[in-house]
Write a protein that holds these residues in place. Sequence first.
Motif, short mmCIF file in Angstrom:
data_model
loop_
_atom_site.label_atom_id
_atom_site.label_comp_id
_atom_site.label_asym_id
_atom_site.label_seq_id
_atom_site.Cartn_x
_atom_site.Cartn_y
_atom_site.Cartn_z
N GLY A 173 0.82 -1.21 0.00
CA GLY A 173 0.00 0.00 0.00
C GLY A 173 0.86 1.26 0.00
N GLY A 174 0.23 2.34 -0.41
CA GLY A 174 0.96 3.60 -0.45
C GLY A 174 1.32 4.12 0.93
N GLU A 175 0.59 3.72 1.95
CA GLU A 175 0.89 4.19 3.30
C GLU A 175 1.99 3.35 3.97
OE1 GLU A 175 -2.01 0.91 3.57
OE2 GLU A 175 -1.81 2.73 2.34
N ASN A 176 2.36 2.25 3.34
CA ASN A 176 3.41 1.39 3.89
C ASN A 176 4.77 1.86 3.36
OD1 ASN A 176 5.03 -0.65 4.85
ND2 ASN A 176 3.79 -2.33 4.06
N TRP A 177 5.40 2.71 4.13
CA TRP A 177 6.68 3.28 3.68
C TRP A 177 7.79 2.22 3.66
CZ3 TRP A 177 10.95 3.15 6.84
CH2 TRP A 177 10.73 2.87 8.20
N ILE A 178 7.65 1.16 4.43
CA ILE A 178 8.63 0.08 4.41
C ILE A 178 8.68 -0.57 3.03
CG2 ILE A 178 9.20 -2.20 5.33
CD1 ILE A 178 9.88 -0.04 7.26
N ALA A 179 7.51 -0.79 2.45
CA ALA A 179 7.46 -1.41 1.14
C ALA A 179 8.08 -0.52 0.07
CB ALA A 179 6.00 -1.74 0.77
N LEU A 180 7.80 0.77 0.14
CA LEU A 180 8.35 1.69 -0.85
C LEU A 180 9.87 1.78 -0.75
CD1 LEU A 180 5.70 4.57 -0.58
CD2 LEU A 180 5.79 2.68 -2.21
N VAL A 181 10.36 1.85 0.48
CA VAL A 181 11.82 1.92 0.65
C VAL A 181 12.47 0.59 0.25
CG1 VAL A 181 13.66 2.22 2.35
CG2 VAL A 181 11.61 3.66 2.46
N MET A 182 11.79 -0.51 0.52
CA MET A 182 12.34 -1.82 0.16
C MET A 182 12.49 -1.96 -1.35
SD MET A 182 11.28 -5.09 -1.02
CE MET A 182 9.55 -5.23 -0.58
N ILE A 183 11.50 -1.52 -2.10
CA ILE A 183 11.58 -1.57 -3.56
C ILE A 183 12.73 -0.69 -4.07
CG2 ILE A 183 10.37 -1.04 -5.71
CD1 ILE A 183 7.77 -1.72 -4.31
N LEU A 184 12.86 0.49 -3.48
CA LEU A 184 13.93 1.39 -3.90
C LEU A 184 15.31 0.82 -3.60
CD1 LEU A 184 14.85 4.16 -4.95
CD2 LEU A 184 14.58 5.04 -2.61
N VAL A 185 15.47 0.31 -2.39
CA VAL A 185 16.78 -0.23 -1.99
C VAL A 185 17.11 -1.49 -2.79
CG1 VAL A 185 18.04 -1.30 -0.08
CG2 VAL A 185 16.70 0.76 0.31
N GLY A 186 16.13 -2.36 -3.00
CA GLY A 186 16.39 -3.58 -3.76
C GLY A 186 16.78 -3.30 -5.20
N SER A 187 16.10 -2.34 -5.83
CA SER A 187 16.43 -1.99 -7.21
C SER A 187 17.79 -1.31 -7.29
CB SER A 187 15.36 -1.07 -7.80
OG SER A 187 14.10 -1.72 -7.82
N LEU A 188 18.09 -0.45 -6.34
CA LEU A 188 19.39 0.22 -6.33
C LEU A 188 20.53 -0.77 -6.10
CD1 LEU A 188 18.73 3.59 -4.42
CD2 LEU A 188 19.20 3.25 -6.86
N THR A 189 20.26 -1.81 -5.34
CA THR A 189 21.31 -2.80 -5.10
C THR A 189 21.73 -3.47 -6.40
OG1 THR A 189 20.44 -3.23 -2.89
CG2 THR A 189 21.88 -4.90 -3.85
N TYR A 190 20.76 -3.88 -7.21
CA TYR A 190 21.10 -4.44 -8.52
C TYR A 190 21.79 -3.41 -9.41
CZ TYR A 190 18.53 -8.82 -7.88
OH TYR A 190 18.10 -10.06 -7.46
N ALA A 191 21.29 -2.18 -9.36
CA ALA A 191 21.87 -1.14 -10.21
C ALA A 191 23.31 -0.82 -9.81
CB ALA A 191 21.01 0.12 -10.13
#
Length: 204
Positions: A173-191
């Motif tokens: 959900g949009g209110e779940n900031w953990i999920a948003l940060v997790m997607i960002l960190v996971g994608s940046l790790t591969y990048a």
Amino acid sequence: MSQADTGARRRVPAARAAGEETGGSAGSKEIAVSSPQTGDALPGETAGGDERPTVEVTPGREPWAGAEPLIRWGGLVVAVLASFVSGVFELLLTTLRAGDVVSVWSGDAIGSGGGPLLGLSIVLAAVLNYGIAWFAVTTTRRKWALGPPWALWTLLMLLGAGVRTSEGDYLLGGENWIALVMILVGSLTYAVYSYRLILKRTLP
């Protein structure tokens, strides 16, 4: 001096000793050294002349030609499966709260406990994605092997954004900031790992 019956004798002049007998003429003493009989080997030589013992070396078995392709494709399959499992596990942990430490043991679902959200999924996304990227490139010895697990993980995150839980809430959900940060960190790790490969121009 006559020669011996069994072999030739060679005469070696000995050092002239001081205090020779009075009236003796200046001569030299001789020491007879027996040469070895025929067939005897001198020190450092082998019997029979210059012959040396031969050692037979058996050539080792050549490695199977199909081993390397099998390792490469097997490593890629393992990396893709690991990306799928880790992605699902991280999605489930985005709703993990402090109270779930007790409620999960009672059989309740993740996120049913009280307390603040825990960022465990963020840490796992960074660590696991980096490990999967390293494993894929190292086992296949190909830089493009980073792409399939990266693409699958990203696809899981996009699908997770449209999935609802049993309570009717969106998994991401949009209110779940953990999920948003997790997607960002996971994608940046591969990048970041991909960028490091480009700069180094060498495989790990």
